[in-house]
Design an enzyme around this catalytic site. Structure first.
Site, short mmCIF file in Angstrom:
data_model
loop_
_atom_site.label_atom_id
_atom_site.label_comp_id
_atom_site.label_asym_id
_atom_site.label_seq_id
_atom_site.Cartn_x
_atom_site.Cartn_y
_atom_site.Cartn_z
N LYS A 1 -72.66 55.24 -68.04
CA LYS A 1 -72.88 54.58 -69.34
C LYS A 1 -74.10 55.14 -70.04
O LYS A 1 -74.11 55.32 -71.24
CB LYS A 1 -73.09 53.07 -69.17
CG LYS A 1 -71.84 52.31 -68.85
CD LYS A 1 -72.11 50.82 -68.79
CE LYS A 1 -73.10 50.43 -67.72
NZ LYS A 1 -72.71 50.75 -66.35
N THR B 1 -81.27 52.79 -59.45
CA THR B 1 -82.26 51.72 -59.30
C THR B 1 -82.77 51.65 -57.86
O THR B 1 -83.94 51.44 -57.61
CB THR B 1 -81.65 50.37 -59.73
OG1 THR B 1 -81.23 50.49 -61.07
CG2 THR B 1 -82.65 49.23 -59.63
N THR B 2 -81.88 51.82 -56.89
CA THR B 2 -82.27 51.58 -55.50
C THR B 2 -82.21 52.84 -54.63
O THR B 2 -82.69 52.82 -53.51
CB THR B 2 -81.30 50.56 -54.87
OG1 THR B 2 -79.97 51.10 -54.97
CG2 THR B 2 -81.34 49.22 -55.57
N ARG C 1 -81.42 25.06 -66.20
CA ARG C 1 -82.23 24.58 -67.33
C ARG C 1 -83.71 24.46 -67.02
O ARG C 1 -84.40 23.60 -67.55
CB ARG C 1 -81.67 23.26 -67.86
CG ARG C 1 -80.31 23.43 -68.51
CD ARG C 1 -79.75 22.14 -68.97
NE ARG C 1 -79.31 21.35 -67.82
CZ ARG C 1 -78.05 21.07 -67.57
NH1 ARG C 1 -77.11 21.47 -68.39
NH2 ARG C 1 -77.71 20.35 -66.54
N ARG D 1 -79.64 53.80 -53.22
CA ARG D 1 -78.63 53.58 -52.16
C ARG D 1 -77.43 54.50 -52.34
O ARG D 1 -76.97 54.72 -53.47
CB ARG D 1 -78.09 52.13 -52.27
CG ARG D 1 -79.04 51.11 -51.73
CD ARG D 1 -78.40 49.73 -51.77
NE ARG D 1 -78.25 49.23 -53.13
CZ ARG D 1 -77.81 48.02 -53.44
NH1 ARG D 1 -77.43 47.20 -52.48
NH2 ARG D 1 -77.72 47.62 -54.68
N ALA E 1 -79.91 47.13 -63.79
CA ALA E 1 -79.16 48.26 -64.32
C ALA E 1 -80.06 49.49 -64.27
O ALA E 1 -81.28 49.36 -64.26
CB ALA E 1 -78.76 47.99 -65.76
N GLY E 2 -79.48 50.66 -64.23
CA GLY E 2 -80.30 51.87 -64.27
C GLY E 2 -79.51 52.95 -64.97
O GLY E 2 -78.35 53.17 -64.66
N HIS E 3 -80.11 53.56 -65.95
CA HIS E 3 -79.43 54.62 -66.68
C HIS E 3 -80.17 55.92 -66.50
O HIS E 3 -81.38 55.96 -66.67
CB HIS E 3 -79.42 54.32 -68.18
CG HIS E 3 -78.45 53.27 -68.55
ND1 HIS E 3 -77.29 53.06 -67.87
CD2 HIS E 3 -78.47 52.37 -69.55
CE1 HIS E 3 -76.63 52.08 -68.44
NE2 HIS E 3 -77.32 51.64 -69.45
N ASP F 1 -65.75 66.77 -64.20
CA ASP F 1 -66.13 68.05 -63.58
C ASP F 1 -66.31 67.90 -62.07
O ASP F 1 -66.09 68.86 -61.32
CB ASP F 1 -67.44 68.57 -64.20
CG ASP F 1 -68.56 67.52 -64.14
OD1 ASP F 1 -68.34 66.40 -64.64
OD2 ASP F 1 -69.63 67.83 -63.58
N LYS G 1 -67.61 62.44 -65.64
CA LYS G 1 -67.70 63.14 -64.36
C LYS G 1 -66.39 63.78 -63.90
O LYS G 1 -66.12 63.90 -62.72
CB LYS G 1 -68.25 62.18 -63.29
CG LYS G 1 -69.66 61.68 -63.63
CD LYS G 1 -70.32 60.95 -62.51
CE LYS G 1 -71.46 61.72 -61.92
NZ LYS G 1 -72.31 60.95 -61.01
N GLN H 1 -73.95 47.19 -65.94
CA GLN H 1 -72.98 47.04 -64.83
C GLN H 1 -71.56 47.33 -65.33
O GLN H 1 -71.39 48.06 -66.28
CB GLN H 1 -73.08 45.65 -64.20
CG GLN H 1 -74.33 45.44 -63.36
CD GLN H 1 -75.51 44.90 -64.13
OE1 GLN H 1 -75.34 44.15 -65.05
NE2 GLN H 1 -76.69 45.30 -63.75
N ARG I 1 -73.72 55.42 -52.78
CA ARG I 1 -72.60 54.61 -53.28
C ARG I 1 -71.35 54.92 -52.48
O ARG I 1 -71.13 56.08 -52.11
CB ARG I 1 -72.34 54.95 -54.74
CG ARG I 1 -73.50 54.61 -55.64
CD ARG I 1 -73.30 55.17 -57.05
NE ARG I 1 -74.44 54.82 -57.88
CZ ARG I 1 -74.84 55.52 -58.94
NH1 ARG I 1 -74.17 56.58 -59.32
NH2 ARG I 1 -75.88 55.13 -59.63
N ASP J 1 -72.32 52.00 -62.87
CA ASP J 1 -72.66 53.40 -62.58
C ASP J 1 -71.60 54.38 -63.09
O ASP J 1 -71.39 55.44 -62.51
CB ASP J 1 -72.84 53.64 -61.07
CG ASP J 1 -73.78 52.64 -60.44
OD1 ASP J 1 -74.82 52.39 -61.05
OD2 ASP J 1 -73.46 52.10 -59.36
#
Ligand code: GDP
Length: 427
Positions: free
Chosen positions: A16, A300-301, A144, A303, A39-41, A333, A331, A224, A305, A13
């Protein structure tokens, strides 16, 4: 050769999405090498917000090839939805998307297992996964018995793999009160995904290799952050794959000599979701203020942070793990909105990340003066070079460079593409 690896330098987070989106402007190909839709962008392009979970951030530029590498685990339903919503915005044509035949597939039973395991784990034992089935899919790969994208194109191989999974998972599914695998139905579903993916599947390693040797600009996008790496992160509170820069070699299928530069992305402070050590974590009102100022809620969730000050020993460790040649600080700023800023320069008792567990690290914090002045925000937003930055911000960047030993290549001063100060060339 012109290759750049961009990885998160903290616990994910780091912004990226935005940074890769800015850097991808000059890339011919952008590839992801690890992780899945955990992942979430969040990208902001001309005021419009775009959230991607699987497709690399290069998707916003026409003509940029977007590649999903072998080291990824892909939930085909999520990929289909994501592609459909990008198409609705006139982004990502079919010839721009390529998916590795060797990437592994996330099935609905992986998602169910992920969620129920977390629910049943009890508070002390939860990992804080995103419940997207990513961990169970990597587990199947290591055992496998994973289903790869190529198996979706071969009914017999697909059925055999699914039968193996049915045998292996039956006792646990029963214990968790879940139905056993309906192999016929899953084969049917998998074949459907395979047929729809057929036009975009390829040997992604060969594709990237050919692009590199043809002199194209290739960007490898991490998911991540380095401190969540399964081998080098804060184990067991980590992701299931290699998120350090070395993951590019295994997750794409190219050699380390093909990599020119590695840039690490760090926020000007630190956040973490899920459980695990976080030496500079703030509790109470200070943490709440930073969370609100930085809108620190999971893409993504959703939640909230946990938030804390910038941790220089952890950042230096991460820079070493990935061999970083540049830092992107995002960030910055957000800090300007706080009355005071602190930074961790070392830990008490000489604790060293890597040698010692971060569980035992107690940060030594330095308080910086004069940051909370509104003119700092104006100065940040209008800066077009490092020299234009307000003095306190320059001093902050100098301190980071000094302690981490890596120069700052880019500074992000807002979510928009235009709010970016580029200090070095990515390619
Ligand atoms: P990622 O997974 O590393 O891309 O991180 P996120 O998706 O959580 O992105 C971080 C959030 O911060 C997104 O909402 C971005 O639009 C936003 N963001 C990125 N860079 C900056 C920045 O420099 N300043 C501010 N204020 N927001 C930013």
């Amino acid at each position: 050769m012109s290759t750049l690896v961009v990885v998160g330098a903290q616990w994910g987070d780091e912004g990226k999405g935005k940074v890769v989106d800015v850097l991808a402007e000059r890339a011919d190909l952008v590839a992801r090498f690890a992780g899945g839709n955990n992942a979430g962008h969040t990208l902001v392009v001309e005021g419009k917000q775009i959230i991607t979970h699987l497709v690399p951030s290069g998707c916003t530029y026409p003509g940029t090839q977007c590649v999903l590498g072998a080291g990824m685990v892909i939930d085909p339903e999520v990929l289909e939805q994501e592609v459909a919503s990008l198409r609705a915005m006139d982004l990502l044509r079919n010839d721009e998307l390529r998916v590795s035949l060797d990437a592994h597939v996330v099935f609905p039973y992986h998602r169910q297992l992920d969620g129920l395991r977390e629910d049943r784990a009890g508070d002390g034992r939860k990992i804080g996964t995103t419940r997207r089935g990513v961990g169970p899919a990597y587990e199947a790969k290591a055992a496998r018995r994973g289903v790869r994208v190529r198996d979706l194109l071969d009914e017999q191989a697909l059925r055999e793999r699914l039968l193996k999974n049915k045998d292996a998972l039956e006792p646990e599914l029963e214990r968790l009160g879940l139905a056993t695998l309906d192999v016929d139905a899953l084969v049917e579903r998998g074949r459907g995904w395979g047929e729809r993916l057929r036009p975009v599947v390829c040997d992604a390693g060969a594709l990237c290799h050919d692009a590199i040797t043809a002199g194209k600009r290739v960007l490898f996008e991490g998911a991540q952050g380095a401190l969540l790496d399964v081998d080098h992160g804060t184990y067991p509170y980590v992701t299931s794959s290699n998120s350090v820069a070395g993951g590019v070699c295994t997750g794409i299928g190219i050699g380390p000599t093909a990599i020119d530069r590695v840039w690490g992305i760090t926020k000007a402070y630190t956040t973490r979701v899920g459980r695990g050590p976080f030496p500079t974590r703030m509790t109470g009102a200070d943490g709440d203020r930073l969370r609100e100022a930085g809108a620190e809620f999971g893409a993504t969730t959703g939640r909230p942070r946990d938030c804390g000050w910038l941790d220089l020993p952890a950042l230096a460790h991460s820079a070493r793990l990935s061999g970083m040649t540049g830092l992107c600080v995002t960030k910055i700023d957000v800090l300007a909105e706080l009355p005071t800023v602190q930074i961790c320069e070392s830990y008490e008792d000489g604790v060293v990340p890597g040698v010692d567990s971060l569980e035992v690290a107690v940060p030594r914090l330095r308080t910086l003066e004069g940051w909370g002045d509104p003119s700092v925000v104006d100065g940040l937003r209008s800066a077009t070079s490092r020299a234009d930055l307000p003095g306190v911000v320059r001093a902050y960047l100098d301190l980071i460079e000094d302690q981490v030993g890596v120069s700052v290549a880019l500074v992000s001063v807002g979510p928009d593409r235009s709010q970016t100060l580029r200090l070095a060339d990515p390619f």
